[in-house]
Scaffold this motif. Structure first.
Motif, short mmCIF file in Angstrom:
data_model
loop_
_atom_site.label_atom_id
_atom_site.label_comp_id
_atom_site.label_asym_id
_atom_site.label_seq_id
_atom_site.Cartn_x
_atom_site.Cartn_y
_atom_site.Cartn_z
N VAL A 30 0.83 -1.21 0.00
CA VAL A 30 0.00 0.00 0.00
C VAL A 30 0.86 1.26 0.00
O VAL A 30 0.59 2.22 -0.73
CB VAL A 30 -0.97 -0.02 1.21
CG1 VAL A 30 -1.61 1.34 1.42
CG2 VAL A 30 -2.03 -1.08 1.01
N LEU A 31 1.93 1.24 0.79
CA LEU A 31 2.84 2.39 0.79
C LEU A 31 3.55 2.54 -0.56
O LEU A 31 3.81 3.66 -1.00
CB LEU A 31 3.87 2.25 1.91
CG LEU A 31 3.34 2.44 3.33
CD1 LEU A 31 4.42 2.12 4.33
CD2 LEU A 31 2.82 3.84 3.53
N ILE A 33 2.19 1.63 -3.50
CA ILE A 33 1.19 2.13 -4.45
C ILE A 33 0.94 3.62 -4.23
O ILE A 33 0.77 4.38 -5.19
CB ILE A 33 -0.12 1.31 -4.31
CG1 ILE A 33 0.11 -0.10 -4.85
CG2 ILE A 33 -1.27 1.98 -5.05
CD1 ILE A 33 -1.04 -1.05 -4.60
N CYS A 34 0.91 4.05 -2.98
CA CYS A 34 0.68 5.47 -2.68
C CYS A 34 1.89 6.34 -3.01
O CYS A 34 1.78 7.56 -3.02
CB CYS A 34 0.32 5.64 -1.21
SG CYS A 34 -1.28 4.94 -0.80
N VAL A 36 4.75 6.46 -1.25
CA VAL A 36 5.49 6.87 -0.07
C VAL A 36 6.88 6.23 -0.05
O VAL A 36 7.85 6.86 0.32
CB VAL A 36 4.70 6.50 1.22
CG1 VAL A 36 5.49 6.83 2.46
CG2 VAL A 36 3.36 7.21 1.22
#
Length: 121
Positions: A30-31, A33-34, A36
Motif C-alpha cells: 500500500v505504501l 502504491i501510494c 510513499v
C-alpha cells in the motif's frame, strides 16, 4: 525434512506467522502504491524473508544433526553459515542500494527473527 517441518508446525504458521507476514506485506504494498516508499523497499523485504527462512531451516537441520551425530563442529559450522546467511541481504543492500533498500532489509530481518520464537518444537 522440509515437508515434515511444515506438517508439524502448520498450526503455528497459520495462527501467528502468516498474519504477521500478510499485514507487513500489505502495508509495504500500500505504501508502494501510494508512492510513499520505492520498490526497493519491497525487494529488500522479500529478499530478507527468503534468507531468513533458509537460515531457520539450517537451524532446524543443524539441531537434528547434532542430536543424531553428536558432532559439535558440525553445529558450529551451521551456526556460522546461518550468521552468514543473515548478513547476505545487508551486504547486497549496501552494494545494490538503488535496487534493494536497507530499511526494507531491516524490516524483513526483524520479522524473520520470529521464526525461532513461533516455530519452535
Amino acid at each position: 525434512m522440509f515437508k515434515d517441518f511444515f506438517k508439524d508446525n502448520k498450526k503455528n504458521i497459520y495462527k501467528y506467522l502468516l498474519p504477521v507476514y500478510i499485514v507487513s506485506t500489505v502495508t509495504l504494498v500500500v505504501l508502494l502504491i501510494c508512492g510513499v516508499i520505492a520498490y526497493s523497499w519491497l525487494t529488500g523485504f522479500v529478499l530478507t524473508l527468503i534468507f531468513g527462512l533458509v537460515a531457520y531451516i539450517f537451524l532446524v537441520y543443524s539441531a537434528k544433526k547434532l542430536i543424531d551425530h553428536q558432532n559439535p563442529y558440525l553445529f558450529v559450522f551451521f551456526s556460522v553459515l546461518r550468521i552468514g546467511l543473515y548478513m547476505v541481504p545487508f551486504i547486497i543492500s549496501i552494494y545494490l542500494s538503488e535496487y534493494i533498500n536497507s530499511f526494507g532489509v531491516i524490516i524483513g530481518f526483524l520479522i524473520s527473527l520470529l521464526f525461532p520464537v513461533i516455530l519452535r518444537n
